[in-house]
Design a protein around this motif. Structure first.
Motif, short mmCIF file in Angstrom:
data_model
loop_
_atom_site.label_atom_id
_atom_site.label_comp_id
_atom_site.label_asym_id
_atom_site.label_seq_id
_atom_site.Cartn_x
_atom_site.Cartn_y
_atom_site.Cartn_z
N HIS A 62 4.58 -7.98 7.72
CA HIS A 62 3.79 -9.21 7.74
C HIS A 62 3.77 -9.84 6.35
O HIS A 62 3.86 -11.05 6.19
CB HIS A 62 2.37 -8.90 8.23
CG HIS A 62 1.55 -10.11 8.55
ND1 HIS A 62 0.20 -10.05 8.80
CD2 HIS A 62 1.87 -11.43 8.65
CE1 HIS A 62 -0.25 -11.27 9.05
NE2 HIS A 62 0.74 -12.12 8.97
N ARG A 63 3.69 -9.00 5.35
CA ARG A 63 3.65 -9.52 3.97
C ARG A 63 4.94 -10.27 3.63
O ARG A 63 4.90 -11.34 3.01
CB ARG A 63 3.41 -8.37 3.00
CG ARG A 63 3.22 -8.88 1.60
CD ARG A 63 2.84 -7.79 0.66
NE ARG A 63 2.84 -8.31 -0.68
CZ ARG A 63 1.83 -8.21 -1.52
NH1 ARG A 63 0.74 -7.62 -1.16
NH2 ARG A 63 1.92 -8.70 -2.73
N LEU A 64 6.09 -9.73 4.03
CA LEU A 64 7.35 -10.44 3.78
C LEU A 64 7.33 -11.81 4.47
O LEU A 64 7.80 -12.80 3.91
CB LEU A 64 8.54 -9.63 4.32
CG LEU A 64 9.04 -8.46 3.48
CD1 LEU A 64 10.23 -7.80 4.17
CD2 LEU A 64 9.43 -8.91 2.08
N GLY A 220 -3.69 -9.71 -4.31
CA GLY A 220 -4.84 -9.19 -3.57
C GLY A 220 -5.03 -9.92 -2.25
O GLY A 220 -5.27 -9.30 -1.21
N ARG A 221 -4.92 -11.23 -2.30
CA ARG A 221 -5.12 -12.02 -1.07
C ARG A 221 -4.02 -11.71 -0.05
O ARG A 221 -4.28 -11.60 1.15
CB ARG A 221 -5.18 -13.51 -1.39
CG ARG A 221 -6.43 -13.89 -2.18
CD ARG A 221 -6.63 -15.40 -2.22
NE ARG A 221 -5.63 -16.06 -3.03
CZ ARG A 221 -5.73 -16.27 -4.35
NH1 ARG A 221 -6.81 -15.85 -4.99
NH2 ARG A 221 -4.79 -16.89 -5.02
N SER A 226 -2.14 -9.43 4.97
CA SER A 226 -1.04 -8.77 5.67
C SER A 226 -1.55 -7.76 6.70
O SER A 226 -0.84 -7.43 7.64
CB SER A 226 -0.11 -8.07 4.66
OG SER A 226 -0.75 -6.95 4.09
N PHE A 227 -2.78 -7.28 6.52
CA PHE A 227 -3.31 -6.28 7.46
C PHE A 227 -4.07 -6.89 8.63
O PHE A 227 -4.57 -6.17 9.49
CB PHE A 227 -4.17 -5.25 6.73
CG PHE A 227 -3.34 -4.28 5.93
CD1 PHE A 227 -2.40 -3.47 6.55
CD2 PHE A 227 -3.47 -4.20 4.56
CE1 PHE A 227 -1.62 -2.59 5.82
CE2 PHE A 227 -2.70 -3.33 3.81
CZ PHE A 227 -1.76 -2.52 4.43
N ASP A 237 -8.28 -16.96 10.46
CA ASP A 237 -9.00 -18.11 9.90
C ASP A 237 -10.27 -17.65 9.16
O ASP A 237 -10.60 -18.17 8.09
CB ASP A 237 -9.39 -19.09 11.02
CG ASP A 237 -8.16 -19.76 11.61
OD1 ASP A 237 -7.09 -19.71 10.98
OD2 ASP A 237 -8.26 -20.33 12.71
N ARG A 238 -10.96 -16.68 9.77
CA ARG A 238 -12.20 -16.17 9.14
C ARG A 238 -11.87 -15.54 7.79
O ARG A 238 -12.58 -15.76 6.80
CB ARG A 238 -12.80 -15.14 10.10
CG ARG A 238 -14.22 -14.79 9.83
CD ARG A 238 -14.87 -14.27 11.09
NE ARG A 238 -14.42 -12.96 11.50
CZ ARG A 238 -14.50 -12.51 12.75
NH1 ARG A 238 -15.01 -13.25 13.69
NH2 ARG A 238 -14.09 -11.31 13.06
N LEU A 239 -10.80 -14.77 7.74
CA LEU A 239 -10.43 -14.11 6.49
C LEU A 239 -10.05 -15.14 5.42
O LEU A 239 -10.48 -15.02 4.27
CB LEU A 239 -9.25 -13.14 6.71
CG LEU A 239 -8.83 -12.42 5.44
CD1 LEU A 239 -9.87 -11.38 5.04
CD2 LEU A 239 -7.47 -11.75 5.59
N GLN A 240 -9.28 -16.16 5.81
CA GLN A 240 -8.86 -17.15 4.80
C GLN A 240 -10.08 -17.88 4.23
O GLN A 240 -10.15 -18.13 3.02
CB GLN A 240 -7.85 -18.15 5.40
CG GLN A 240 -6.56 -17.50 5.92
CD GLN A 240 -5.93 -16.52 4.94
OE1 GLN A 240 -5.79 -16.80 3.77
NE2 GLN A 240 -5.58 -15.32 5.43
#
Ligand SMILES: C[S@@+](CC[C@H](N)C(=O)[O-])C[C@H]1O[C@@H](n2cnc3c(N)ncnc32)[C@H](O)[C@@H]1O
Length: 360
Positions: A62-64, A220-221, A226-227, A237-240
């Protein structure tokens, strides 16, 4: 063995993240067949189940995607505007695994699964309001106590800002900070037993974590993002929103184990302030020795608490039942002797049902 862990992890995504479920089932089959996933996971064959190798694998991929380095795969990831097509997903994954084998293996080895769920700020907000009010009643004060918030296992500290969120309640009322850019629908049934329109004053906030994440950095973000399962857009959306809020004024999260840090922070009394120790979904990761030490440190602090320098413990942790897990919000307050179960909810804190009863 590893293939089985991937299959088990896929099972836990069933119904909530079809994308992750399909990804992990295909990866499990590829591991059994000795495909490229075997090389990506080389060295982690004996990793403990609790380290969640399958979720580290999914997070690294997901990070990639988030970094814009896997455009073919991104088409399947709603977190970057894609739309999953499960029948062709694995065909899009394979070239990414081949191209980035070494980098993925290194990242999977270097990361622990880190989820900092800002939905838990909603029960925390209500719990803090109840605690600040009860402490004031016990001290014969008219105004709720200001709060000093200390969080064990704070991750990136996203739940250290519960006063800075706008909670939009079902009846249209907004509590918390109505001007906040982070608007959260807490999906509450019932309400805490106190007047939520009174401002919650947090005068000090700090956390500790074994692996703190710095929200002021892109790295960090990205780690936290990614998780989140890429097709759970409400959580995304909540996390962002929470990341943006926290990055604007980060709360310190020290690198420490719970007991070491707590002993230091609870060593002295702080008058005219309610000190609250809070933890959510952490206790299961803490060693038995650290748990015992943590309890002893808290017991010492309890003995020093006074009506003018009160102490509270607020927790939101899973409890195993015969059908699965349930999450209760528990409050203890000293020296007032309050011990309450304030309500219960889902693991991510939303939705939540307020129903106060004695906790014995
Ligand atoms: C599932 S996350 C929960 C994070 C946060 N409390 C929340 O509710 O969003 C668990 C966190 O506990 C931290 N942790 C595990 N054991 C710890 C310990 N002994 N002391 C401090 N933090 C610990 C982990 O690094 C991780 O950030």
């Amino acid at each position: 063995m590893l293939a089985q862990l991937f299959t088990d992890a896929a099972q836990s995504c069933k119904g909530s993240s079809p994308l992750t479920e399909s990804l992990l089932l295909n990866a499990a089959a590829d591991l059994s067949a000795g495909g490229v996933t075997t090389r990506v996971m080389a060295g982690y064959e004996r990793d403990r189940k609790g380290t969640m190798p399958a979720l580290r694998f999914a997070g690294a991929l997901h990070r990639l995607v988030l970094e814009g380095r896997a455009p073919g795969l991104a088409k399947h990831y709603p977190s970057v505007g894609g739309s999953p097509h499960l029948a062709t997903l694995w065909d899009a994954v394979l070239p990414v695994l081949r191209e980035h084998t070494d980098e993925l293996r290194a990242r999977i080895g270097a990361t622990v699964v880190q989820t900092n769920e800002p939905g838990r700020s909603a029960p925390l907000f209500g719990g803090l309001q109840v605690a600040a009010h009860a402490a004031a009643v016990a001290a014969g004060r008219d105004e709720p106590f200001p709060v000093r918030l200390l969080e064990i296992g704070a991750s990136a500290g996203l739940n250290l800002h519960p006063d800075r969120i706008a909670y939009r309640l079902g009846d249209g009322a907004v509590v918390g900070d109505p001007d906040s850019p982070f608007v959260l629908d807490p999906e509450w049934t019932g309400r805490p037993s106190v007047d939520l329109t009174r401002p919650l004053r947090i005068v000090e906030r700090e956390g500790c974590d074994l692996h703190p994440i710095d929200v002021s950095t892109e790295d960090g973000r990205l780690t936290l993002s990614s998780f989140v399962w890429a097709d759970q857009l409400h959580r995304w959306d909540r996390l962002q929103a929470a990341l943006e809020l926290a990055a604007a004024d980060p709360a310190p999260v020290r690198q420490a184990t719970g007991p070491d840090w707590l002993a230091d922070r609870l060593a002295g009394q702080v008058p005219d302030v309610l000190t609250v120790v809070w933890h959510s979904v952490v206790w299961q990761y803490v060693s038995p020795a650290d748990r015992a030490e943590g309890r002893a440190i808290l017991a010492d602090a309890v003995a020093r608490a006074t009506p003018e320098a009160p102490l509270a413990l607020l927790v939101y942790e899973p409890r195993r039942t015969h059908t699965g897990y349930e999450f209760h919000l528990l409050l203890k307050l000293w020296p007032a002797g309050v011990s309450l179960r304030l309500g219960s909810g889902r693991g991510h804190g939303v939705p939540f049902n307020w129903e106060e009863q004695e906790w014995v």
